[in-house]
Design a protein around this motif. Structure first.
Motif, PDB file in Angstrom:
ATOM      1  N   VAL A  74      59.680  99.475  89.899  1.00  7.69           N
ATOM      2  CA  VAL A  74      60.437 100.110  88.805  1.00  7.69           C
ATOM      3  C   VAL A  74      61.600 100.901  89.418  1.00  7.69           C
ATOM      4  CG1 VAL A  74      60.314 101.882  86.987  1.00  7.69           C
ATOM      5  CG2 VAL A  74      58.363 100.335  87.367  1.00  7.69           C
ATOM      6  N   HIS A 144      64.065 104.767  79.880  1.00 10.82           N
ATOM      7  CA  HIS A 144      63.716 103.339  79.919  1.00 10.82           C
ATOM      8  C   HIS A 144      64.356 102.661  78.719  1.00 10.82           C
ATOM      9  CE1 HIS A 144      61.628  99.560  80.433  1.00 10.82           C
ATOM     10  NE2 HIS A 144      61.291  99.985  81.637  1.00 10.82           N
ATOM     11  N   ASP A 146      63.372 100.040  77.062  1.00 12.57           N
ATOM     12  CA  ASP A 146      62.447  99.384  76.134  1.00 12.57           C
ATOM     13  C   ASP A 146      61.743 100.411  75.226  1.00 12.57           C
ATOM     14  OD1 ASP A 146      59.953  98.286  75.124  1.00 12.57           O
ATOM     15  OD2 ASP A 146      60.312  96.578  76.442  1.00 12.57           O
ATOM     16  N   ILE A 149      57.859 100.668  75.557  1.00 16.25           N
ATOM     17  CA  ILE A 149      57.413 101.386  76.772  1.00 16.25           C
ATOM     18  C   ILE A 149      57.592 102.881  76.570  1.00 16.25           C
ATOM     19  CG2 ILE A 149      58.011 101.816  79.207  1.00 16.25           C
ATOM     20  CD1 ILE A 149      58.329  98.841  79.531  1.00 16.25           C
ATOM     21  N   ARG A 150      58.732 103.279  76.010  1.00 14.11           N
ATOM     22  CA  ARG A 150      58.961 104.723  75.797  1.00 14.11           C
ATOM     23  C   ARG A 150      57.906 105.311  74.856  1.00 14.11           C
ATOM     24  NH1 ARG A 150      64.183 103.180  74.883  1.00 14.11           N
ATOM     25  NH2 ARG A 150      64.211 104.075  72.790  1.00 14.11           N
ATOM     26  N   LYS A 152      54.879 104.225  74.439  1.00 12.22           N
ATOM     27  CA  LYS A 152      53.601 104.309  75.158  1.00 12.22           C
ATOM     28  C   LYS A 152      53.572 105.506  76.095  1.00 12.22           C
ATOM     29  CE  LYS A 152      51.520  99.815  75.840  1.00 12.22           C
ATOM     30  NZ  LYS A 152      51.356  98.739  76.792  1.00 12.22           N
ATOM     31  N   ILE A 207      52.581 102.196  83.249  1.00 11.79           N
ATOM     32  CA  ILE A 207      53.200 101.857  81.952  1.00 11.79           C
ATOM     33  C   ILE A 207      54.663 101.445  82.177  1.00 11.79           C
ATOM     34  CG2 ILE A 207      53.966 102.805  79.720  1.00 11.79           C
ATOM     35  CD1 ILE A 207      51.407 104.585  79.778  1.00 11.79           C
ATOM     36  N   LEU A 208      55.355 102.204  83.023  1.00  9.38           N
ATOM     37  CA  LEU A 208      56.750 101.845  83.343  1.00  9.38           C
ATOM     38  C   LEU A 208      56.815 100.445  83.943  1.00  9.38           C
ATOM     39  CD1 LEU A 208      58.182 105.079  85.029  1.00  9.38           C
ATOM     40  CD2 LEU A 208      59.089 103.956  82.976  1.00  9.38           C
ATOM     41  N   GLY A 209      55.797 100.099  84.742  1.00 12.49           N
ATOM     42  CA  GLY A 209      55.763  98.786  85.406  1.00 12.49           C
ATOM     43  C   GLY A 209      55.159  97.700  84.542  1.00 12.49           C
ATOM     44  N   GLN A 210      54.864  97.997  83.285  1.00 14.33           N
ATOM     45  CA  GLN A 210      54.277  97.042  82.349  1.00 14.33           C
ATOM     46  C   GLN A 210      53.003  96.416  82.926  1.00 14.33           C
ATOM     47  OE1 GLN A 210      57.090  94.790  79.963  1.00 14.33           O
ATOM     48  NE2 GLN A 210      58.769  95.635  81.153  1.00 14.33           N
ATOM     49  N   GLU A 212      49.157  95.281  83.440  1.00 11.93           N
ATOM     50  CA  GLU A 212      48.095  94.773  82.555  1.00 11.93           C
ATOM     51  C   GLU A 212      47.036  95.871  82.376  1.00 11.93           C
ATOM     52  OE1 GLU A 212      48.050  91.915  81.013  1.00 11.93           O
ATOM     53  OE2 GLU A 212      49.942  91.305  81.944  1.00 11.93           O
TER      54      GLU A 212
END
Ligand code: GRG
Length: 307
Positions: A74, A144, A146, A149-150, A152, A207-210, A212
């Motif tokens: 990230v 960020h 997205d 993502i923000r 979350k 979360i920033l790195g999406q 799993e």
């Protein structure tokens, strides 16, 4: 506990301290940018916010955000802002914790506490404004691009810092001596008051790195074990270190009759327990291989630190 007890060679620990210091510098620059002084008499509250954030903390929570986000490559421009937001919440909690209505402390990070340097009302406002600003930073598109993502990130930090997390833990802490908590209740108190903020720092990197869900679960497990080890180390320091080393008053838990793992089991068992927790934290990082070296070093650091 020595670095070797924690299974980390002293040169790695030195390298870690350097890396923690470098991240702290970057976080400080980010906090400085995020807290500009306004014109007008209301600048007093921002002066108090800056006094209590730009004042030499270790920046462990931002480090955990950045190092966890680094696992997923990230960009640091995002992870540093998220780390700064977490640090704002941490600093607000320290300001409020030091107030006469709570711990009533005069010294923090080697300087007069916020209410000593300013006044109580300004300190309450400075804490409130840092809490609010943290969520403004998380919701900014600069943190960020997205939206999902923000949102979350906002939900994760709200959960960890509110009544089901740090604030709930602080409530238990205020009640602890009167309610005569046993070991399980004491561990829960500490997990909420201290552990949740450390664990969510790791989760926010994920979360920033999406990441799993199962990967996020491992980061959370790492953070929970690190948080518990950190708290035991903090209790040992409270008992054994000097006020000058820590930059804050020591021996307060004992004086208030509050139970800690150290008071319940003694320093020897507490050190062993902290080491087991560090090992468990490190084990939770298995899937990341060599890329998680700095997080492994952070776990060992939490129990070898002197402040
Ligand atoms: C007032 C809502 C509210 C919460 C207060 C954080 C907290 C909850 C109280 C602080 C009291 C305390 C000493 C807790 C033990 C663990 C802890 C948070 C230590 C301070 O964190 P460090 O060592 O401090 O990371 P620096 O100064 O390096 O940021």
């Amino acid at each position: 506990m020595t670095p070797n007890d924690a299974g980390l060679a002293s040169h790695s620990l030195r390298a870690f301290r350097k890396s923690l210091g470098a991240t702290a510098n970057d976080v400080n620059a980010c906090l400085d940018d995020l807290l500009p002084l306004p014109e007008g008499p209301e600048r007093r509250v921002v002066e108090a916010m800056r006094y209590s954030t730009l004042d030499g903390g270790k920046r462990l929570r931002p480090f955990l955000v950045v190092a966890s986000a680094d696992l997923f490559d990230v960009p640091r421009t995002y992870s540093l802002r998220i780390g700064a937001a977490v640090e704002m919440i941490h600093c607000y909690s320290l300001i409020h914790d030091d107030l006469p209505a709570m711990d009533d402390d005069d010294l923090r990070r080697g300087r007069p506490t916020c209410h000593k340097a300013f006044d109580e009302a300004t300190s309450i406002l400075a804490g409130d404004a840092l809490l609010t600003k943290a969520f403004a930073v998380l919701s900014s598109v600069d943190s960020h691009p997205d939206d999902f993502i923000r949102s979350k990130l906002v939900a994760a930090l709200a959960d960890a810092s509110g009544a089901e997390g740090m604030v709930g833990g602080q409530m238990l802490d205020l009640l602890a001596a009167d309610l005569d908590f046993d070991e399980q209740q004491t561990e829960r108190l500490q997990a909420l008051k201290t552990g949740r903020m450390l664990a969510v720092s790791c989760q926010m990197g994920g979360i920033l790195g999406q990441a799993e869900p199962e990967v996020l679960k491992d980061l959370d497990a790492y953070g929970v074990c690190l948080g518990a080890a950190f708290q035991i180390a903090d209790d040992l320091l409270d008992m054994e270190a000097s006020e000058a080393d820590l930059g804050k008053a020591t021996g307060k838990d004992e004086a208030a009759g509050k139970a800690t793992f150290v008071s319940l089991h003694g320093p020897g068992r507490a050190r062993k327990r902290a080491k087991t927790l560090v090992d468990q934290a490190v084990a939770a990082l298995d899937r990341f291989g060599d890329t998680a070296e700095s997080l492994r070093a952070a776990a060992a650091f939490t129990v070898s630190r002197r402040s």
